[in-house]
Design a protein around this motif. Structure first.
Motif, PDB file in Angstrom:
ATOM      1  N   THR A   1      45.985  22.023  15.450  1.00  0.00           N
ATOM      2  CA  THR A   1      47.039  23.031  15.522  1.00  0.00           C
ATOM      3  C   THR A   1      46.484  24.374  15.044  1.00  0.00           C
ATOM      4  N   ARG A   2      47.186  25.413  15.401  1.00  0.00           N
ATOM      5  CA  ARG A   2      46.759  26.763  15.024  1.00  0.00           C
ATOM      6  C   ARG A   2      46.522  26.870  13.528  1.00  0.00           C
ATOM      7  N   GLY A   3      45.436  27.551  13.169  1.00  0.00           N
ATOM      8  CA  GLY A   3      45.122  27.754  11.766  1.00  0.00           C
ATOM      9  C   GLY A   3      44.235  26.682  11.151  1.00  0.00           C
ATOM     10  N   GLN A   4      44.166  25.521  11.812  1.00  0.00           N
ATOM     11  CA  GLN A   4      43.309  24.452  11.274  1.00  0.00           C
ATOM     12  C   GLN A   4      41.845  24.738  11.561  1.00  0.00           C
ATOM     13  N   GLN A   5      40.998  23.869  11.024  1.00  0.00           N
ATOM     14  CA  GLN A   5      39.564  23.961  11.264  1.00  0.00           C
ATOM     15  C   GLN A   5      39.125  22.787  12.127  1.00  0.00           C
ATOM     16  N   ALA A   6      38.155  23.039  12.986  1.00  0.00           N
ATOM     17  CA  ALA A   6      37.606  21.969  13.827  1.00  0.00           C
ATOM     18  C   ALA A   6      36.109  21.864  13.585  1.00  0.00           C
ATOM     19  N   THR A   7      35.623  20.628  13.562  1.00  0.00           N
ATOM     20  CA  THR A   7      34.189  20.379  13.419  1.00  0.00           C
ATOM     21  C   THR A   7      33.726  19.528  14.575  1.00  0.00           C
ATOM     22  N   LEU A   8      32.745  20.030  15.297  1.00  0.00           N
ATOM     23  CA  LEU A   8      32.193  19.346  16.463  1.00  0.00           C
ATOM     24  C   LEU A   8      30.741  19.016  16.162  1.00  0.00           C
ATOM     25  N   ARG A   9      30.302  17.862  16.627  1.00  0.00           N
ATOM     26  CA  ARG A   9      28.962  17.396  16.302  1.00  0.00           C
ATOM     27  C   ARG A   9      28.127  17.145  17.555  1.00  0.00           C
ATOM     28  N   CYS A  10      26.819  17.312  17.388  1.00  0.00           N
ATOM     29  CA  CYS A  10      25.895  17.166  18.510  1.00  0.00           C
ATOM     30  C   CYS A  10      24.590  16.555  18.031  1.00  0.00           C
ATOM     31  N   SER A  11      24.123  15.564  18.768  1.00  0.00           N
ATOM     32  CA  SER A  11      22.803  14.994  18.505  1.00  0.00           C
ATOM     33  C   SER A  11      21.916  15.266  19.703  1.00  0.00           C
ATOM     34  N   PRO A  12      20.814  15.990  19.513  1.00  0.00           N
ATOM     35  CA  PRO A  12      19.949  16.323  20.654  1.00  0.00           C
ATOM     36  C   PRO A  12      19.136  15.129  21.090  1.00  0.00           C
ATOM     37  N   ILE A  13      18.474  15.289  22.210  1.00  0.00           N
ATOM     38  CA  ILE A  13      17.545  14.278  22.683  1.00  0.00           C
ATOM     39  C   ILE A  13      16.394  14.184  21.674  1.00  0.00           C
ATOM     40  N   SER A  14      15.930  12.977  21.449  1.00  0.00           N
ATOM     41  CA  SER A  14      14.858  12.770  20.486  1.00  0.00           C
ATOM     42  C   SER A  14      13.649  13.633  20.835  1.00  0.00           C
ATOM     43  N   GLY A  15      13.164  14.374  19.842  1.00  0.00           N
ATOM     44  CA  GLY A  15      12.013  15.244  20.067  1.00  0.00           C
ATOM     45  C   GLY A  15      12.384  16.681  20.373  1.00  0.00           C
ATOM     46  N   HIS A  16      13.645  16.917  20.691  1.00  0.00           N
ATOM     47  CA  HIS A  16      14.098  18.286  20.961  1.00  0.00           C
ATOM     48  C   HIS A  16      14.449  18.977  19.645  1.00  0.00           C
ATOM     49  N   THR A  17      13.970  20.215  19.505  1.00  0.00           N
ATOM     50  CA  THR A  17      14.230  20.942  18.262  1.00  0.00           C
ATOM     51  C   THR A  17      15.266  22.051  18.426  1.00  0.00           C
ATOM     52  N   SER A  18      15.506  22.462  19.663  1.00  0.00           N
ATOM     53  CA  SER A  18      16.470  23.547  19.906  1.00  0.00           C
ATOM     54  C   SER A  18      17.813  22.976  20.331  1.00  0.00           C
ATOM     55  N   VAL A  19      18.862  23.513  19.748  1.00  0.00           N
ATOM     56  CA  VAL A  19      20.230  23.113  20.084  1.00  0.00           C
ATOM     57  C   VAL A  19      21.042  24.367  20.384  1.00  0.00           C
ATOM     58  N   TYR A  20      21.800  24.304  21.459  1.00  0.00           N
ATOM     59  CA  TYR A  20      22.615  25.427  21.893  1.00  0.00           C
ATOM     60  C   TYR A  20      24.080  24.968  21.972  1.00  0.00           C
ATOM     61  N   TRP A  21      24.977  25.900  21.697  1.00  0.00           N
ATOM     62  CA  TRP A  21      26.405  25.630  21.856  1.00  0.00           C
ATOM     63  C   TRP A  21      26.981  26.623  22.862  1.00  0.00           C
ATOM     64  N   TYR A  22      27.772  26.084  23.796  1.00  0.00           N
ATOM     65  CA  TYR A  22      28.446  26.902  24.795  1.00  0.00           C
ATOM     66  C   TYR A  22      29.918  26.530  24.821  1.00  0.00           C
ATOM     67  N   GLN A  23      30.753  27.532  25.136  1.00  0.00           N
ATOM     68  CA  GLN A  23      32.175  27.307  25.327  1.00  0.00           C
ATOM     69  C   GLN A  23      32.482  27.450  26.810  1.00  0.00           C
ATOM     70  N   GLN A  24      33.202  26.486  27.368  1.00  0.00           N
ATOM     71  CA  GLN A  24      33.618  26.566  28.769  1.00  0.00           C
ATOM     72  C   GLN A  24      35.135  26.509  28.818  1.00  0.00           C
ATOM     73  N   ALA A  25      35.743  27.692  28.881  1.00  0.00           N
ATOM     74  CA  ALA A  25      37.199  27.777  28.976  1.00  0.00           C
ATOM     75  C   ALA A  25      37.610  27.717  30.431  1.00  0.00           C
ATOM     76  N   LEU A  26      38.820  27.280  30.667  1.00  0.00           N
ATOM     77  CA  LEU A  26      39.328  27.124  32.030  1.00  0.00           C
ATOM     78  C   LEU A  26      39.239  28.446  32.781  1.00  0.00           C
ATOM     79  N   GLY A  27      38.604  28.415  33.951  1.00  0.00           N
ATOM     80  CA  GLY A  27      38.505  29.614  34.772  1.00  0.00           C
ATOM     81  C   GLY A  27      37.417  30.578  34.365  1.00  0.00           C
ATOM     82  N   LEU A  28      36.731  30.268  33.289  1.00  0.00           N
ATOM     83  CA  LEU A  28      35.636  31.133  32.833  1.00  0.00           C
ATOM     84  C   LEU A  28      34.321  30.369  32.923  1.00  0.00           C
ATOM     85  N   GLY A  29      33.242  31.107  32.967  1.00  0.00           N
ATOM     86  CA  GLY A  29      31.937  30.467  32.961  1.00  0.00           C
ATOM     87  C   GLY A  29      31.580  30.004  31.564  1.00  0.00           C
TER      88      GLY A  29
END
Lengths: 112, 114
Positions: B14-42
């Protein structure tokens, strides 16, 4: 102002035809360009990348870059129904993949 | 070989709360990127981490933050959630942020803010 623009489509082509997907970008400093394919409900996967003016071919796919016109295209020869997906064009100001600017994608439909 | 994994698949806040999202990369990968894909946007670039350090961030407010752990997994935190934060959040990894390095995307976390 969008930095990478694509026609949202859908682009409909018959099976076996050539599908031509186009992309323009606004930042003349862009150095590298990428095409990603995204099936509905799936994550994007890289198809091709191109840095130099001209054509780059990989199997049925050809990427074309014209930096003077700030134009990138992807040609898919012998289109198959399995090619039906959204194709995302992305540009980067560097030769690295650290910050890609994506277009909103073109939906391609290949009908039998 | 396991691909990029993200959790949770869906997250409702709900509005005002905090969200935590987690990601595990492929083994051996050191770079991690985060992207947002909103409806109708790239896909909009959010953050890039490499070797535990934040290397670059996109045009998002400071309430979007994250970190990368010693095992190269990453966490994206969104504080003071707003309705417009509702989107698919994609994590990607690569061997390094080098020329032509291929980004491998995870399946994403669908965040819904009510």
């Amino acid at each position: 102002q969008k930095e990478v623009e694509q026609n949202s489509g859908p682009l409909s082509v018959p099976e076996g035809a050539i599908a031509s997907l186009n992309c323009t970008y606004s930042d003349r400093g862009s150095q590298s360009f990428f095409w990603y394919r995204q099936y509905s409900g799936k994550s994007p996967e890289l198809i091709m990348f191109i840095y130099s003016n001209g054509d780059k071919e990989d199997g049925r796919f050809t990427a074309q870059l014209n930096k003077a016109s700030q134009y990138v295209s992807l040609l898919i020869r012998d289109s198959q129904p399995s090619d039906s997906a959204t194709y995302l064009c992305a540009a980067s100001l560097s030769y690295n993949t650290d910050k890609l600017i994506f277009g909103t994608g073109t939906r391609l439909q290949v009908f039998p | 070989e396991a691909g990029v994994t993200q959790s949770p698949t869906h997250l409702i806040k709900t509005r005002g709360q905090q969200a935590t999202l987690r990601c595990s990369p492929i083994s051996g990968h050191t770079s991690v990127y985060w992207y947002q894909q909103a409806l109708g946007l790239g896909l909009q670039f959010l953050l890039w981490y490499d070797e535990g350090e934040e290397r670059n961030r996109g045009n998002f407010p400071p309430r979007f933050s994250g970190r990368q752990f010693p095992n190269y997994s990453s966490e994206l935190n969104v504080n003071a959630l707003e309705l417009e934060d509702s989107a698919l959040y994609l994590c990607a990894s690569s061997l390094a942020a080098g020329r032509g390095e291929k980004l491998f995307f995870g399946s994403g976390t669908q965040l819904s803010v009510l």
